[in-house]
Structures are given as C-alpha cells and as structure tokens.
Design a protein around this motif. Structure first.
Motif, PDB file in Angstrom:
ATOM      1  N   ALA A 148       0.829  -1.216   0.000  1.00 13.60           N
ATOM      2  CA  ALA A 148       0.000   0.000   0.000  1.00 13.60           C
ATOM      3  C   ALA A 148       0.859   1.261   0.000  1.00 13.60           C
ATOM      4  O   ALA A 148       0.626   2.184  -0.793  1.00 13.60           O
ATOM      5  N   LEU A 149       1.858   1.320   0.868  1.00  9.22           N
ATOM      6  CA  LEU A 149       2.640   2.557   0.972  1.00  9.22           C
ATOM      7  C   LEU A 149       3.526   2.775  -0.257  1.00  9.22           C
ATOM      8  O   LEU A 149       3.737   3.911  -0.688  1.00  9.22           O
ATOM      9  N   ILE A 150       4.034   1.705  -0.855  1.00  5.13           N
ATOM     10  CA  ILE A 150       4.934   1.862  -1.998  1.00  5.13           C
ATOM     11  C   ILE A 150       4.150   2.098  -3.288  1.00  5.13           C
ATOM     12  O   ILE A 150       4.748   2.428  -4.333  1.00  5.13           O
ATOM     13  N   SER A 151       2.829   1.952  -3.241  1.00  5.40           N
ATOM     14  CA  SER A 151       2.003   2.235  -4.419  1.00  5.40           C
ATOM     15  C   SER A 151       1.667   3.712  -4.555  1.00  5.40           C
ATOM     16  O   SER A 151       1.067   4.123  -5.555  1.00  5.40           O
ATOM     17  N   ALA A 152       2.029   4.516  -3.556  1.00  2.00           N
ATOM     18  CA  ALA A 152       1.774   5.969  -3.610  1.00  2.00           C
ATOM     19  C   ALA A 152       2.769   6.621  -4.557  1.00  2.00           C
ATOM     20  O   ALA A 152       3.972   6.589  -4.320  1.00  2.00           O
ATOM     21  N   THR A 153       2.268   7.186  -5.645  1.00  2.00           N
ATOM     22  CA  THR A 153       3.141   7.823  -6.633  1.00  2.00           C
ATOM     23  C   THR A 153       3.266   9.313  -6.346  1.00  2.00           C
ATOM     24  O   THR A 153       2.426   9.901  -5.668  1.00  2.00           O
ATOM     25  N   ASP A 154       4.315   9.917  -6.902  1.00  2.00           N
ATOM     26  CA  ASP A 154       4.586  11.333  -6.657  1.00  2.00           C
ATOM     27  C   ASP A 154       4.297  12.139  -7.920  1.00  2.00           C
ATOM     28  O   ASP A 154       4.879  11.850  -8.972  1.00  2.00           O
ATOM     29  N   LEU A 178       7.234   7.653 -10.603  1.00  2.00           N
ATOM     30  CA  LEU A 178       8.196   7.565  -9.504  1.00  2.00           C
ATOM     31  C   LEU A 178       7.499   7.602  -8.143  1.00  2.00           C
ATOM     32  O   LEU A 178       6.334   7.978  -8.038  1.00  2.00           O
ATOM     33  N   ARG A 179       8.237   7.211  -7.125  1.00  2.00           N
ATOM     34  CA  ARG A 179       7.754   7.280  -5.733  1.00  2.00           C
ATOM     35  C   ARG A 179       8.430   8.450  -5.049  1.00  2.00           C
ATOM     36  O   ARG A 179       9.597   8.755  -5.313  1.00  2.00           O
ATOM     37  N   GLY A 180       7.695   9.119  -4.155  1.00  2.00           N
ATOM     38  CA  GLY A 180       8.240  10.326  -3.549  1.00  2.00           C
ATOM     39  C   GLY A 180       7.928  10.454  -2.075  1.00  2.00           C
ATOM     40  O   GLY A 180       7.996   9.480  -1.314  1.00  2.00           O
ATOM     41  N   ALA A 181       7.570  11.680  -1.686  1.00  2.45           N
ATOM     42  CA  ALA A 181       7.447  12.010  -0.268  1.00  2.45           C
ATOM     43  C   ALA A 181       6.335  11.233   0.429  1.00  2.45           C
ATOM     44  O   ALA A 181       6.455  10.909   1.615  1.00  2.45           O
TER      45      ALA A 181
END
Length: 483
Positions: free
Chosen positions: A153-159, A383-386
């Motif tokens: 779940a947390l790594i699926s958050a894109t920036d 990409l993945r970000g903050a």
C-alpha cells in the motif's frame, strides 16, 4: 521549517541551535531555487528541480553526519510525517487543484477513479503478494502477509510533483496531464487509506470481513472527503458572493478568509478521520470556479500569487527535508535482496495496475476517446516520492522487531532511485513516446496567465496542433478567468 521537539540544554543554546538550523534550511532553499532556475533556463531536463533539491538535502545531510554536527542542530532536520501531512502537503495539493482546468479532469473522471481506486488496490495487492511469495521462497526477507500488504500500500503511492512539472515544461496532451494529475492525487489518498486499514487489520484478529472492511472504509473515506471538500468550497462561494467583501477597505479580510478556507477543509477532513488530500483537492476546484470570480481584482492577484508561492516553497522544501533525513537516519542495509526484488515487484505491479485498468476503461469508451498505448506507457512510468517516504517512516513505529526499519530502508532506496533515475529520464521518455511538441495531439503549452502564474493546460477536444491552436488555447484560458 522542520519543527522538532526541544532538546535538553539551556534556552540560549536551544535558540542558537534553532537559528543555525533554520539558516541552513533557508540556504538550501535558496540554492535549490537558483539551481532549478539555471536548469530550466538551459532546458536540462535530466535533473529536475525536485531531484536537485533531493540531492542538495542528501549532500548537506551527509556532510552534517560526517562532521558530527550538534544533535540540537540536527534535530531541526528530522523528517516528521505529521509536519509533512499537516503543513507541507496541503498547499501543494490545493495549488494543483486550483490551477487545474476542470474540463479535462472531469471528462476523464471515470478513468481517473478507475486508476486511482481499482488500480492502486491491484498494485498494492500484487506487490504485497509477490513480496510474501518472495519471502516464502527465501529470495528476500520474509514478512507476515498483512505487513506485506502494508508495504504494498505505501509503496504504491506515486509522486506527481516532478512528473507534472516536466509535463508543463515540455508541453503534453491535456488528457494525459489530467489522468496523471488526478490519478496521482487520488492514488495518494487511496494508498494512505489502504495503509491505515491494513494497520488496523494487523492489530486485530483476521476475519473474513477484513476484505469488505477495506472496501467499505475506502468508499466511506472517499465519499465523505469529497463531500466535505465540495461543501466547504460552496460555503466559501456563498460567503464571497453575498457578504460584500469585494470593496477596497475589506480586501485584507477577503484574502485572509480565502486563504483559511482550504486549510479549514483539510483539517476538517483529517479531524473526522477522512482524507484531507481529497477534501482540499475538491475544495480547490470548487473555489477556483465559484469563489475566485467573486473576489476583487486585487484579491484575485494576491491569492493566486500567494498559493503559487507557498506551494513552490513546500514542494522544494519537502525534497530537501526528505534528502537530509535520508542521509541522517539509521538504515538496515543487511537485506539488499529485499530492496532488489521489491523494485522488480513494484514494476510488475504498476504494469498490472495501468494496463488492466486501461483495458477496462477502453472497453466502455468510444474509439475516439480510448486511452492510447503511448499514454498507458507514460502512466506506467511513475516515480515514488514524499508520500511513500512518510508512510514508510510511520511504519518504523507501527511494525515491531525491526521489520518497519527494513521497509523504511527499502522505501528510501526506491524513492532516491526513482526520483533521480525516473525523474531525470521522464523528458526523454515523453519525447520517445511522441506525446510532446507541436506535432502531436492536444498540445499542452507553457501557458502563463498574468493573474495566476503557471497554470494547468486548457482543454481542446480536437487533435489539431500548431501555433494557431496554442494561441486559441491561451485566449480560451484568459476568457475562463475573466468571468
């Protein structure tokens, strides 16, 4: 800007440490803005401003670590997820929604919701399942199944920050811009909701109702947040229309109220256990189209410049803040296999997300409105970000026995690699896919409005291109603001 608990010591030393810490932060902000300006001026897209800010934070943090800087000074650079969620994130999301042209957003709303809700759910589950299987096959460190889903779940958050800034610089399709922006914002809300729900599931005995609890919890959060945001937006519109604030001697009050409403929307949603991101996004859209036109001309100028200013500061500071904290935090590098295979699994999960959802969307769309393959590839290249970093930092406190530390280290590596590599190659990718430039459909130009600074693209239905179309888009944009 990075507020931290007071360290032990005399008040004079604490004040001096605070002064030095804030001075260093200001110096890094100045350096980031100057470097970003130089990079944009020379059209050097291989190092976006966000990547440059992250690098500055990493370098300064590394130097501070080596030089044994005083703990009282270093404490001012600790990344606190509460500070990020409550102070840095709201102006970024509001400015994004405030500058967005509503027509392409809502014309693609069904597709955006499909990618953001169903797609993020697919990506989270696929990532979690693959990480769990990888652990069972001894390819990587093994985590319990629910914790694998939390990581998914947390790594699926894109920036959206880096990618959208490059989209605006290069100019690209308005529908693609709307899809990327909308999916990014709602994807973040979905990722937070999934992470928090999985965290609740982990703390209680598992049951067959957990799956339905996840679905119900997200629908409750999304609908409630959207309703809160739209409601606050319309209350502000009624106030500015009928309160008679658009007179010369009340402009200060008018501007103060306009600035406070978005924060009221965000904090209301968070206080109710909903998603402040979704709430402030819809507040921004409603206020732009119903409240903004009821302001006096001077107030319109001020609020546009103000939100553009604080969002730029917040975006830049977020990446500096994150870079410094990455260099200063303790990491668990003993599980490199977890990082390596996680990257592979994330790529696979993102592909399953984008291409399956695009297939479903295209099934119900007419031929002329289907999402082309090149747009699907651009959506996949993210990409993945903050957001992922903040949730991973939270997992350090949520998960016992060092498992949160392993997740945090893996997320840190993924964020740094994706910001530097994917962020730096996004411009090349867009050009390779032929979605930028004058010779392509539905061009997004670098439009600039005197009242608003840089704004999101205007919407044009036909696929005609060229300078004449760009001039018409700009004229349409100007007319849309003078109402």
């Amino acid at each position: 800007m990075g507020i931290s608990p007071a360290e032990s010591g005399s008040p004079e030393k604490e004040q001096q440490a605070a002064g030095v810490g804030i001075l260093l932060q200001i110096m890094m902000l100045v350096l980031s803005f100057v470097l970003g300006h130089v990079l944009r001026r020379h059209k050097f897209y291989y190092l976006p401003e966000a990547s440059a800010s992250l690098l500055i934070g990493l370098i300064v943090g590394g130097l501070a670590n080596i030089s044994n800087t005083e703990t009282s000074i270093r404490a001012w650079f600790n990344f606190h997820e509460e500070f990020f969620f409550l102070f840095l994130l709201p102006p970024i999301i509001f400015q994004s929604g405030f500058s967005l042209s509503a027509k392409p957003f809502f014309s693609n709303f069904g597709a955006i919701v499909t990618f953001a809700i169903l797609g993020t759910f697919i990506a989270s589950v696929v990532t979690g399942v693959l990480v769990y299987i990888g652990g069972r096959m001894y390819l990587m460190y093994g985590l319990p199944f629910v914790e694998c889903l939390m990581f998914g779940a947390l790594i699926s958050a894109t920036d959206p920050v880096t990618v959208l800034s490059i989209f605006q610089e290069l100019g690209t399709d308005t529908n693609l811009y709307a899809l990327v922006f909308g999916e990014s914002v709602l994807n973040d809300a979905m990722a937070i909701s999934l992470y928090r729900t999985m965290s609740i599931v982990r703390k209680h005995a598992s049951s067959a109702q957990n799956f339905f609890m996840v679905i119900f919890r997200f629908l409750e959060t999304f609908v409630g947040s959207m309703s809160a945001g739209v409601g606050v937006g319309f209350v502000s519109a009624l106030l500015f229309k009928y309160a008679g604030l658009d007179v010369d001697n009340l402009q200060n009050l008018e501007c103060c109220l306009f600035v406070l409403f978005p924060y009221f929307s965000y904090m209301l949603a968070e206080g109710l256990g909903l998603s402040g991101i979704v709430s402030i996004l819809f507040t921004a859209i409603v206020m732009k189209h119903y409240s903004y036109s009821n302001l006096s001309e001077n107030s319109q100028q001020f609020v546009s410049d103000f939100f553009h200013l604080i969002s730029s500061l917040a975006e830049t500071f977020t990446f500096i803040y994150m870079g410094f904290d990455i260099a200063m935090e303790k990491h668990s590098w003993s599980h490199l296999g977890f990082i390596f295979f996680s990257i592979i699994f994330i790529v696979v999960a993102r592909a399953a997300n984008v291409f399956s959802c695009a297939y479903l969307v295209n099934l119900v769309r007419p031929v002329h409105r289907q999402i082309p393959l090149k747009h699907q590839k651009a959506l996949w290249y993210r990409l993945r970000g903050a957001m992922a970093f903040a949730l991973a930092l939270q997992s350090v406190h949520d998960l016992p026995e060092g498992r949160g530390q392993i997740i945090f280290t893996a997320t840190t590596a993924i964020v740094v690699l994706s910001v530097l590599l994917i962020g730096g190659s996004t411009g090349t990718m867009l050009e390779a896919l032929h979605v930028v430039g004058d010779g392509h459909d539905s061009h997004l130009g670098e439009s600039f409005d005197v009242n608003n600074g840089y704004v999101a693209p205007s919407f044009k239905e036909d696929g005609t291109s060229g300078n004449g179309i760009k001039m018409k888009l700009k004229e349409f944009h100007k007319r849309s603001f003078i109402r």
